[in-house]
Motif scaffolding. Structure first.
Motif, short mmCIF file in Angstrom:
data_model
loop_
_atom_site.label_atom_id
_atom_site.label_comp_id
_atom_site.label_asym_id
_atom_site.label_seq_id
_atom_site.Cartn_x
_atom_site.Cartn_y
_atom_site.Cartn_z
N ARG A 106 0.81 -1.22 0.00
CA ARG A 106 0.00 0.00 0.00
C ARG A 106 0.85 1.27 0.00
NH1 ARG A 106 -2.94 -2.73 4.46
NH2 ARG A 106 -4.63 -3.95 3.53
N HIS A 107 2.13 1.14 0.33
CA HIS A 107 2.99 2.32 0.34
C HIS A 107 3.17 2.82 -1.09
CE1 HIS A 107 6.47 4.90 0.94
NE2 HIS A 107 6.30 4.79 2.25
N PRO A 108 3.03 4.13 -1.34
CA PRO A 108 3.06 4.63 -2.72
C PRO A 108 4.37 4.36 -3.46
CG PRO A 108 3.12 6.45 -1.12
CD PRO A 108 2.77 5.21 -0.37
N TRP A 109 5.49 4.28 -2.75
CA TRP A 109 6.76 4.04 -3.43
C TRP A 109 7.00 2.56 -3.75
CZ3 TRP A 109 9.67 7.34 -5.90
CH2 TRP A 109 9.66 8.68 -5.54
N VAL A 110 6.19 1.68 -3.19
CA VAL A 110 6.41 0.24 -3.37
C VAL A 110 5.73 -0.24 -4.65
CG1 VAL A 110 5.97 -2.06 -2.43
CG2 VAL A 110 6.69 -0.19 -0.91
N LYS A 111 6.52 -0.76 -5.55
CA LYS A 111 6.00 -1.31 -6.80
C LYS A 111 5.68 -2.79 -6.64
CE LYS A 111 7.28 -2.07 -11.65
NZ LYS A 111 8.32 -1.82 -12.69
N ARG A 112 6.57 -3.52 -5.98
CA ARG A 112 6.41 -4.97 -5.82
C ARG A 112 7.06 -5.40 -4.52
NH1 ARG A 112 8.48 -5.95 -10.29
NH2 ARG A 112 6.56 -5.87 -11.51
N VAL A 113 6.45 -6.37 -3.83
CA VAL A 113 7.02 -6.84 -2.57
C VAL A 113 6.88 -8.36 -2.50
CG1 VAL A 113 4.83 -6.39 -1.37
CG2 VAL A 113 6.93 -6.65 -0.04
N LEU A 114 7.91 -9.00 -1.99
CA LEU A 114 7.92 -10.45 -1.81
C LEU A 114 8.38 -10.77 -0.40
CD1 LEU A 114 7.76 -13.36 -3.00
CD2 LEU A 114 10.17 -13.10 -3.63
N ASP A 147 5.70 2.63 -15.68
CA ASP A 147 4.51 1.90 -16.11
C ASP A 147 3.32 2.81 -16.36
OD1 ASP A 147 5.75 -0.62 -15.96
OD2 ASP A 147 5.41 -0.71 -13.79
N GLY A 148 3.52 4.11 -16.22
CA GLY A 148 2.43 5.05 -16.46
C GLY A 148 1.54 5.29 -15.27
N PHE A 149 1.94 4.82 -14.09
CA PHE A 149 1.15 5.03 -12.87
C PHE A 149 1.43 6.41 -12.30
CE2 PHE A 149 0.76 0.43 -12.92
CZ PHE A 149 -0.53 0.23 -12.43
N VAL A 150 0.36 7.17 -12.07
CA VAL A 150 0.45 8.42 -11.32
C VAL A 150 0.29 8.01 -9.86
CG1 VAL A 150 -0.55 10.70 -10.96
CG2 VAL A 150 -0.53 9.69 -13.26
N PHE A 151 1.38 8.02 -9.10
CA PHE A 151 1.33 7.28 -7.84
C PHE A 151 1.51 8.10 -6.56
CE2 PHE A 151 5.81 7.19 -9.05
CZ PHE A 151 6.49 7.35 -7.85
N LYS A 152 1.98 9.36 -6.68
CA LYS A 152 2.25 10.08 -5.43
C LYS A 152 2.37 11.57 -5.70
CE LYS A 152 5.67 10.47 -1.71
NZ LYS A 152 5.70 11.95 -1.81
N GLU A 153 1.78 12.37 -4.81
CA GLU A 153 1.94 13.82 -4.91
C GLU A 153 3.37 14.20 -4.54
OE1 GLU A 153 0.22 17.95 -2.90
OE2 GLU A 153 -0.92 16.08 -2.69
N VAL A 154 3.93 15.14 -5.30
CA VAL A 154 5.28 15.62 -5.01
C VAL A 154 5.19 16.57 -3.81
CG1 VAL A 154 7.30 16.83 -5.89
CG2 VAL A 154 5.88 15.46 -7.45
#
Length: 271
Positions: A106-114, A147-154
């Motif tokens: 759920r963290h905005p900077w996280v793309k993938r987690v294992l 990947d084209g994701f708008v993921f976090k406010e600067v």
């Protein structure tokens, strides 16, 4: 002890302990204890098998002593452990890797987690972070990944020297998310294709007609691209700009959206 490391090397560290044979004996004992119950299905045998299973699963030998986090630069190891809700001493059998992956993801900077358990006492959390490729201007500024994701406010103080993506509409991103991401991915290709050249970009504008207009850092010229065929269009632009070298300020725009031609619009000469 928690160990936080950077990078994504999944190979087992040289010299890491594989754990004593006690764990193997416990697991083997647990498996063997299930055989009589399966063969005879007698109540007292089933109880014995259940008691033994409970003893193994709750034995202190399987309490977590090491939480190893492998991440990037944006999310700290202690932050990841806190998001995961983990602590030393937890029973390794009661840790749910899928649930932890959902929490950390759920963290905005996280793309993938294992997340994986390494018996008897280690848990490894590997995090792949998003890489910023541009900044979308949507009233406020938002990071966009490859990947084209708008993921976090600067936020204030965060890095903002990325190409700007303008002309995007919130309603399109919300109602046609997949198509919008595909368009952004296509546009981001131009950032990589022009990086380090005379056409290095400061802005990409999405037009209402479905095309792109590029604004390079080195020239005060709008480059009207239309859509697609980027490589051939960039090559045409470079040839034309070479002809106008030293006189680029006379150009308002160069339009390469037409096949095999470039349309130049010039500034009006004063006086």
């Amino acid at each position: 002890m928690a160990i936080f490391s950077r990078g994504k090397d999944n190979r087992k560290r040289q010299g890491e302990s594989r754990g004593p044979n006690f764990a193997r004996w416990l697991i083997a004992l647990l498996v063997l204890s299930a055989i009589p119950a399966a063969l005879f299905a007698r109540p007292h045998v089933r109880r014995l098998e259940g008691d033994l299973r409970e003893w193994v699963l709750n034995h202190p030998y399987f309490s977590v002593q090491e939480i190893r986090v492998r991440a990037g630069e944006k999310v700290g190891g202690s932050e990841i452990v806190a998001m995961a809700g983990m602590s030393q001493g937890m029973n390794i059998w009661k840790i749910d890797p899928a649930a932890i992956e959902r929490k950390v993801g759920r963290h905005p900077w996280v793309k993938r987690v294992l997340v994986r358990r390494e018996l008897p006492r280690r848990v490894v959390i590997e995090v792949e972070e998003r890489e910023v490729k541009g900044i979308a201007v949507l009233g406020k500024l938002y990071y966009v990944d490859a990947d084209g994701f708008v993921f976090k406010e600067v936020e204030e103080g965060e890095k903002s020297d990325f190409p700007m993506l303008t002309g995007l509409r919130r309603e399109e991103l919300a109602s046609h998310a997949q198509a919008a991401r595909q368009k952004i991915r296509e546009a981001l290709q131009l950032i990589d294709m022009t990086k380090g050249s005379a056409l290095t970009l400061s802005e990409i504008r999405f037009t209402a007609q479905g095309g792109l207009v590029l604004y390079p850092m080195s020239y005060p010229v709008a480059l009207v691209m239309g859509w697609g065929g980027w490589q051939a269009k960039l090559e045409r632009l470079e040839r034309v700009l070479a002809m106008w070298k030293g006189k680029e300020t006379r150009l308002v725009s160069l339009d390469v959206s037409f096949r095999d031609q470039v349309v130049a619009r010039l500034r009006k000469v004063q006086g």
